[in-house]
Design a protein around this motif. Sequence first.
Motif, PDB file in Angstrom:
ATOM      1  N   ALA A 136      26.439  32.000  38.156  1.00 18.95           N
ATOM      2  CA  ALA A 136      25.815  32.257  39.449  1.00 18.95           C
ATOM      3  C   ALA A 136      24.434  31.625  39.501  1.00 18.95           C
ATOM      4  O   ALA A 136      23.726  31.559  38.494  1.00 18.95           O
ATOM      5  N   SER A 137      24.063  31.165  40.694  1.00 21.31           N
ATOM      6  CA  SER A 137      22.739  30.577  40.878  1.00 21.31           C
ATOM      7  C   SER A 137      22.286  30.826  42.314  1.00 21.31           C
ATOM      8  O   SER A 137      23.082  31.178  43.179  1.00 21.31           O
ATOM      9  N   GLY A 138      20.982  30.628  42.547  1.00 19.82           N
ATOM     10  CA  GLY A 138      20.468  30.810  43.894  1.00 19.82           C
ATOM     11  C   GLY A 138      19.443  31.916  43.956  1.00 19.82           C
ATOM     12  O   GLY A 138      18.680  32.144  43.020  1.00 19.82           O
ATOM     13  N   SER A 139      19.448  32.633  45.067  1.00 20.93           N
ATOM     14  CA  SER A 139      18.420  33.649  45.346  1.00 20.93           C
ATOM     15  C   SER A 139      18.776  34.981  44.679  1.00 20.93           C
ATOM     16  O   SER A 139      19.046  35.982  45.337  1.00 20.93           O
ATOM     17  N   ILE A 140      18.751  34.979  43.352  1.00 21.21           N
ATOM     18  CA  ILE A 140      19.180  36.144  42.576  1.00 21.21           C
ATOM     19  C   ILE A 140      17.980  36.896  42.040  1.00 21.21           C
ATOM     20  O   ILE A 140      17.170  36.333  41.305  1.00 21.21           O
ATOM     21  N   PHE A 141      17.893  38.171  42.397  1.00 22.46           N
ATOM     22  CA  PHE A 141      16.882  39.032  41.792  1.00 22.46           C
ATOM     23  C   PHE A 141      17.473  39.708  40.565  1.00 22.46           C
ATOM     24  O   PHE A 141      16.864  39.741  39.503  1.00 22.46           O
ATOM     25  N   SER A 142      18.681  40.251  40.737  1.00 20.51           N
ATOM     26  CA  SER A 142      19.399  40.865  39.618  1.00 20.51           C
ATOM     27  C   SER A 142      20.883  40.934  39.968  1.00 20.51           C
ATOM     28  O   SER A 142      21.256  40.840  41.141  1.00 20.51           O
ATOM     29  N   ILE A 143      21.700  41.060  38.941  1.00 18.84           N
ATOM     30  CA  ILE A 143      23.143  41.187  39.134  1.00 18.84           C
ATOM     31  C   ILE A 143      23.603  42.506  38.556  1.00 18.84           C
ATOM     32  O   ILE A 143      23.311  42.802  37.386  1.00 18.84           O
ATOM     33  N   ASN A 144      24.313  43.275  39.338  1.00 20.38           N
ATOM     34  CA  ASN A 144      24.843  44.549  38.890  1.00 20.38           C
ATOM     35  C   ASN A 144      26.201  44.309  38.224  1.00 20.38           C
ATOM     36  O   ASN A 144      26.285  43.561  37.267  1.00 20.38           O
ATOM     37  N   ASP A 145      27.257  44.889  38.747  1.00 17.94           N
ATOM     38  CA  ASP A 145      28.580  44.682  38.163  1.00 17.94           C
ATOM     39  C   ASP A 145      29.064  43.261  38.395  1.00 17.94           C
ATOM     40  O   ASP A 145      28.799  42.663  39.438  1.00 17.94           O
ATOM     41  N   MET A 146      29.782  42.727  37.417  1.00 20.90           N
ATOM     42  CA  MET A 146      30.472  41.447  37.546  1.00 20.90           C
ATOM     43  C   MET A 146      31.928  41.679  37.170  1.00 20.90           C
ATOM     44  O   MET A 146      32.248  42.582  36.394  1.00 20.90           O
ATOM     45  N   GLY A 147      32.806  40.843  37.711  1.00 24.76           N
ATOM     46  CA  GLY A 147      34.214  41.054  37.396  1.00 24.76           C
ATOM     47  C   GLY A 147      35.067  39.854  37.691  1.00 24.76           C
ATOM     48  O   GLY A 147      34.600  38.851  38.261  1.00 24.76           O
ATOM     49  N   TRP A 148      36.307  39.958  37.287  1.00 24.75           N
ATOM     50  CA  TRP A 148      37.329  38.948  37.564  1.00 24.75           C
ATOM     51  C   TRP A 148      38.493  39.626  38.273  1.00 24.75           C
ATOM     52  O   TRP A 148      38.929  40.713  37.876  1.00 24.75           O
ATOM     53  N   PHE A 149      38.969  38.980  39.312  1.00 25.02           N
ATOM     54  CA  PHE A 149      40.135  39.406  40.063  1.00 25.02           C
ATOM     55  C   PHE A 149      41.151  38.275  40.041  1.00 25.02           C
ATOM     56  O   PHE A 149      40.808  37.122  39.772  1.00 25.02           O
ATOM     57  N   ARG A 150      42.403  38.593  40.338  1.00 25.46           N
ATOM     58  CA  ARG A 150      43.408  37.548  40.461  1.00 25.46           C
ATOM     59  C   ARG A 150      44.309  37.836  41.638  1.00 25.46           C
ATOM     60  O   ARG A 150      44.491  38.985  42.041  1.00 25.46           O
ATOM     61  N   GLN A 151      44.892  36.749  42.161  1.00 29.54           N
ATOM     62  CA  GLN A 151      45.704  36.866  43.367  1.00 29.54           C
ATOM     63  C   GLN A 151      46.851  35.879  43.335  1.00 29.54           C
ATOM     64  O   GLN A 151      46.655  34.685  43.103  1.00 29.54           O
ATOM     65  N   ASP A 152      48.055  36.400  43.584  1.00 27.55           N
ATOM     66  CA  ASP A 152      49.225  35.562  43.793  1.00 27.55           C
ATOM     67  C   ASP A 152      49.356  35.299  45.285  1.00 27.55           C
ATOM     68  O   ASP A 152      48.936  36.122  46.103  1.00 27.55           O
ATOM     69  N   PRO A 153      49.973  34.195  45.676  1.00 28.50           N
ATOM     70  CA  PRO A 153      50.173  33.913  47.110  1.00 28.50           C
ATOM     71  C   PRO A 153      50.911  35.054  47.799  1.00 28.50           C
ATOM     72  O   PRO A 153      51.931  35.536  47.306  1.00 28.50           O
ATOM     73  N   GLY A 154      50.368  35.518  48.906  1.00 30.54           N
ATOM     74  CA  GLY A 154      51.019  36.571  49.673  1.00 30.54           C
ATOM     75  C   GLY A 154      50.792  37.966  49.158  1.00 30.54           C
ATOM     76  O   GLY A 154      51.335  38.934  49.704  1.00 30.54           O
ATOM     77  N   LYS A 155      50.002  38.081  48.096  1.00 28.08           N
ATOM     78  CA  LYS A 155      49.739  39.396  47.528  1.00 28.08           C
ATOM     79  C   LYS A 155      48.256  39.721  47.599  1.00 28.08           C
ATOM     80  O   LYS A 155      47.424  38.853  47.859  1.00 28.08           O
ATOM     81  N   GLN A 156      47.917  40.962  47.344  1.00 31.75           N
ATOM     82  CA  GLN A 156      46.518  41.365  47.390  1.00 31.75           C
ATOM     83  C   GLN A 156      45.796  40.905  46.132  1.00 31.75           C
ATOM     84  O   GLN A 156      46.416  40.589  45.120  1.00 31.75           O
TER      85      GLN A 156
END
Length: 121
Positions: free
Chosen positions: A24-44
């Motif tokens: 991550a870059s840019g106007s960052i003061f601090s970062i709280n939680d970070m995570g990874w998500f995944r998605q198949d086509p047509g699914k949540q």
Amino acid sequence: QVQFVESGGGLVQAGGSLRLTCAASGSIFSINDMGWFRQDPGKQRDLVASITSGGSTNYADSVKGRFTISRDNAKNTVYLQMNSLKPEDTAVYYCNANVRTTVSFLSYNFWGQGTQVTVSS
């Protein structure tokens, strides 16, 4: 305001490993939680793993024991080490972070652009 650059996706055979990186870059003061998500086509989009600023982690049951999430707070970067990959892990993987910006000092959720992970059988 805040940009994310994801890398590390690709094609791998079942049983192999990949390491995803999201910086991550840019106007960052601090970062709280970070995570990874995944998605198949047509699914949540589903949570894969998350990590707090203090290093506490949470994993989806389907990846426990195979995936490891970590972060480098000095680099505003989150990683996902994926081992023993299975065909069902095939998806687009997105990083996510709750960022307090220097613009407003309010916190917002931001998403990476996504990276394709394909596991062949």
